[in-house]
Scaffold this active site. Sequence first.
Site, PDB file in Angstrom:
ATOM      1  N   LYS A  13       1.566  31.831 -35.498  1.00  0.00           N
ATOM      2  CA  LYS A  13       1.719  30.657 -34.616  1.00  0.00           C
ATOM      3  C   LYS A  13       0.749  29.552 -35.002  1.00  0.00           C
ATOM      4  O   LYS A  13       1.116  28.389 -35.078  1.00  0.00           O
ATOM      5  CB  LYS A  13       1.388  31.018 -33.149  1.00  0.00           C
ATOM      6  CG  LYS A  13       2.323  31.955 -32.476  1.00  0.00           C
ATOM      7  CD  LYS A  13       2.025  31.996 -30.974  1.00  0.00           C
ATOM      8  CE  LYS A  13       0.634  32.526 -30.602  1.00  0.00           C
ATOM      9  NZ  LYS A  13       0.449  33.957 -30.879  1.00  0.00           N
ATOM     10  N   ARG A  88       1.828  31.534 -21.582  1.00  0.00           N
ATOM     11  CA  ARG A  88       1.879  32.943 -21.938  1.00  0.00           C
ATOM     12  C   ARG A  88       2.299  33.819 -20.764  1.00  0.00           C
ATOM     13  O   ARG A  88       2.347  35.039 -20.908  1.00  0.00           O
ATOM     14  CB  ARG A  88       0.481  33.391 -22.356  1.00  0.00           C
ATOM     15  CG  ARG A  88       0.303  33.632 -23.840  1.00  0.00           C
ATOM     16  CD  ARG A  88      -1.156  33.860 -24.012  1.00  0.00           C
ATOM     17  NE  ARG A  88      -1.588  34.672 -25.088  1.00  0.00           N
ATOM     18  CZ  ARG A  88      -2.075  34.186 -26.239  1.00  0.00           C
ATOM     19  NH1 ARG A  88      -2.029  32.916 -26.504  1.00  0.00           N
ATOM     20  NH2 ARG A  88      -2.574  34.992 -27.107  1.00  0.00           N
ATOM     21  N   ARG A 127      -7.308  38.637 -41.352  1.00  0.00           N
ATOM     22  CA  ARG A 127      -7.362  37.192 -41.102  1.00  0.00           C
ATOM     23  C   ARG A 127      -8.808  36.677 -41.152  1.00  0.00           C
ATOM     24  O   ARG A 127      -9.722  37.295 -40.619  1.00  0.00           O
ATOM     25  CB  ARG A 127      -6.756  36.909 -39.729  1.00  0.00           C
ATOM     26  CG  ARG A 127      -6.909  35.487 -39.260  1.00  0.00           C
ATOM     27  CD  ARG A 127      -5.864  35.110 -38.263  1.00  0.00           C
ATOM     28  NE  ARG A 127      -6.052  35.737 -36.952  1.00  0.00           N
ATOM     29  CZ  ARG A 127      -5.208  35.563 -35.941  1.00  0.00           C
ATOM     30  NH1 ARG A 127      -4.140  34.827 -36.085  1.00  0.00           N
ATOM     31  NH2 ARG A 127      -5.431  36.157 -34.799  1.00  0.00           N
ATOM     32  N   ARG A 162     -12.548  36.492 -36.318  1.00  0.00           N
ATOM     33  CA  ARG A 162     -12.584  36.520 -34.859  1.00  0.00           C
ATOM     34  C   ARG A 162     -12.994  37.904 -34.376  1.00  0.00           C
ATOM     35  O   ARG A 162     -12.577  38.904 -34.933  1.00  0.00           O
ATOM     36  CB  ARG A 162     -11.195  36.181 -34.312  1.00  0.00           C
ATOM     37  CG  ARG A 162     -10.984  34.706 -34.106  1.00  0.00           C
ATOM     38  CD  ARG A 162      -9.558  34.387 -33.799  1.00  0.00           C
ATOM     39  NE  ARG A 162      -8.989  35.183 -32.721  1.00  0.00           N
ATOM     40  CZ  ARG A 162      -7.762  35.012 -32.249  1.00  0.00           C
ATOM     41  NH1 ARG A 162      -6.980  34.081 -32.777  1.00  0.00           N
ATOM     42  NH2 ARG A 162      -7.301  35.758 -31.273  1.00  0.00           N
ATOM     43  N   ARG A 173      -4.010  43.412 -27.300  1.00  0.00           N
ATOM     44  CA  ARG A 173      -3.389  42.079 -27.292  1.00  0.00           C
ATOM     45  C   ARG A 173      -1.872  42.201 -27.431  1.00  0.00           C
ATOM     46  O   ARG A 173      -1.125  41.477 -26.793  1.00  0.00           O
ATOM     47  CB  ARG A 173      -3.960  41.218 -28.428  1.00  0.00           C
ATOM     48  CG  ARG A 173      -5.367  40.709 -28.119  1.00  0.00           C
ATOM     49  CD  ARG A 173      -6.140  40.368 -29.368  1.00  0.00           C
ATOM     50  NE  ARG A 173      -5.575  39.286 -30.146  1.00  0.00           N
ATOM     51  CZ  ARG A 173      -5.864  39.057 -31.429  1.00  0.00           C
ATOM     52  NH1 ARG A 173      -6.702  39.846 -32.071  1.00  0.00           N
ATOM     53  NH2 ARG A 173      -5.321  38.049 -32.061  1.00  0.00           N
TER      54      ARG A 173
HETATM   55  P1  ADP Z   1      -3.612  35.460 -30.383  1.00  0.00           P
HETATM   56  O1  ADP Z   1      -2.265  34.884 -30.103  1.00  0.00           O
HETATM   57  O2  ADP Z   1      -3.848  35.700 -31.839  1.00  0.00           O
HETATM   58  O3  ADP Z   1      -3.959  36.662 -29.558  1.00  0.00           O
HETATM   59  P2  ADP Z   1      -5.113  33.211 -29.133  1.00  0.00           P
HETATM   60  O4  ADP Z   1      -6.154  32.497 -29.885  1.00  0.00           O
HETATM   61  O5  ADP Z   1      -3.877  32.468 -28.775  1.00  0.00           O
HETATM   62  O6  ADP Z   1      -4.784  34.471 -30.038  1.00  0.00           O
HETATM   63  O7  ADP Z   1      -5.733  33.826 -27.793  1.00  0.00           O
HETATM   64  C1  ADP Z   1      -6.909  34.562 -27.807  1.00  0.00           C
HETATM   65  C2  ADP Z   1      -7.241  35.064 -26.420  1.00  0.00           C
HETATM   66  O8  ADP Z   1      -7.442  33.947 -25.542  1.00  0.00           O
HETATM   67  C3  ADP Z   1      -6.159  35.895 -25.741  1.00  0.00           C
HETATM   68  O9  ADP Z   1      -6.242  37.263 -26.100  1.00  0.00           O
HETATM   69  C4  ADP Z   1      -6.479  35.656 -24.268  1.00  0.00           C
HETATM   70  O10 ADP Z   1      -7.591  36.424 -23.861  1.00  0.00           O
HETATM   71  C5  ADP Z   1      -6.917  34.198 -24.253  1.00  0.00           C
HETATM   72  N1  ADP Z   1      -5.781  33.268 -24.014  1.00  0.00           N
HETATM   73  C6  ADP Z   1      -5.299  32.349 -24.888  1.00  0.00           C
HETATM   74  N2  ADP Z   1      -4.271  31.665 -24.372  1.00  0.00           N
HETATM   75  C7  ADP Z   1      -4.087  32.145 -23.112  1.00  0.00           C
HETATM   76  C8  ADP Z   1      -3.174  31.850 -22.069  1.00  0.00           C
HETATM   77  N3  ADP Z   1      -2.211  30.920 -22.203  1.00  0.00           N
HETATM   78  N4  ADP Z   1      -3.291  32.551 -20.901  1.00  0.00           N
HETATM   79  C9  ADP Z   1      -4.239  33.487 -20.747  1.00  0.00           C
HETATM   80  N5  ADP Z   1      -5.124  33.826 -21.697  1.00  0.00           N
HETATM   81  C10 ADP Z   1      -5.066  33.165 -22.879  1.00  0.00           C
END
Ligand code: ADP
Length: 220
Positions: A13, A88, A127, A162, A173
């Site tokens: 993404k 999400r 990554r 990360r 996740r």
């Molecule tokens: P990935 O899709 O690789 O897991 P992100 O960088 O999008 O990584 O998100 C990392 C973390 O940030 C998630 O595991 C969650 O804890 C938090 N997070 C990100 N976006 C949201 C969201 N829209 N709602 C709730 N938590 C979020």
Amino acid sequence: MIIIMLGAPGTGKGTVAGLLSEGLGIPTVSSGDIFRKAIQDRTELGIQVEGYLSRGELVPDDLTIKVIEDRLNKPDLANGVILDGYPRTTMQAEKLDKFLEGQGKKIEIAINLETPREELIERVVNRRICSNSECKTIYNLKLNPPKQAGLCDKCGSELTQRKDDNEEVMNNRLDTYFKQTQPIIEFYEKKGILHTEKVSLSINRMGTDVAKELIERLKK
Ligand code: ADP
Ligand code: ZN
């Protein structure tokens, strides 16, 4: 133009969002990046969200929605945004619709990336990300390694990993994704704006290919 990126962690993404952003001249907002920056800067928000990120759980809706709406209200996004990692949950998706409606805007396309689970874990573990907050280019030690080990090709900054990009947290996740985020795919399908793309080594199709095609299509 408002674009939403959907897909499990590791599908690419962020990579696709970055390429679309360059190609279409629209800024990207990544909820994960906002949270990680807050944690790094030890802000109030950072302290509140750190535990959720380290466990691979979602940050609660009320907090996340507020953070994103504040960001969406900033003038640099007046002409559009690519949302990477938001919404999400069904609640977030509904609130986003209401919010945009209030501004007389709507989502152009929801891009949904699909990749087999085994491949996702392998990708996330390999990554690496440029530590320069202005750059944040994403590398993969196997698929797309930097020319010089540990350094960004574009800006020469150090690459970092990360904290949640390890197999244990990644499994959480993924579980979180399939339970809480997968249902919103149907939400966008019903609206007729869902665009699903399979991204996998097994079919030799990666995020870069998808991005190239989408840029041409969306430019028109
Ligand atoms: P990935 O899709 O690789 O897991 P992100 O960088 O999008 O990584 O998100 C990392 C973390 O940030 C998630 O595991 C969650 O804890 C938090 N997070 C990100 N976006 C949201 C969201 N829209 N709602 C709730 N938590 C979020
Ligand atoms: Zn860089």
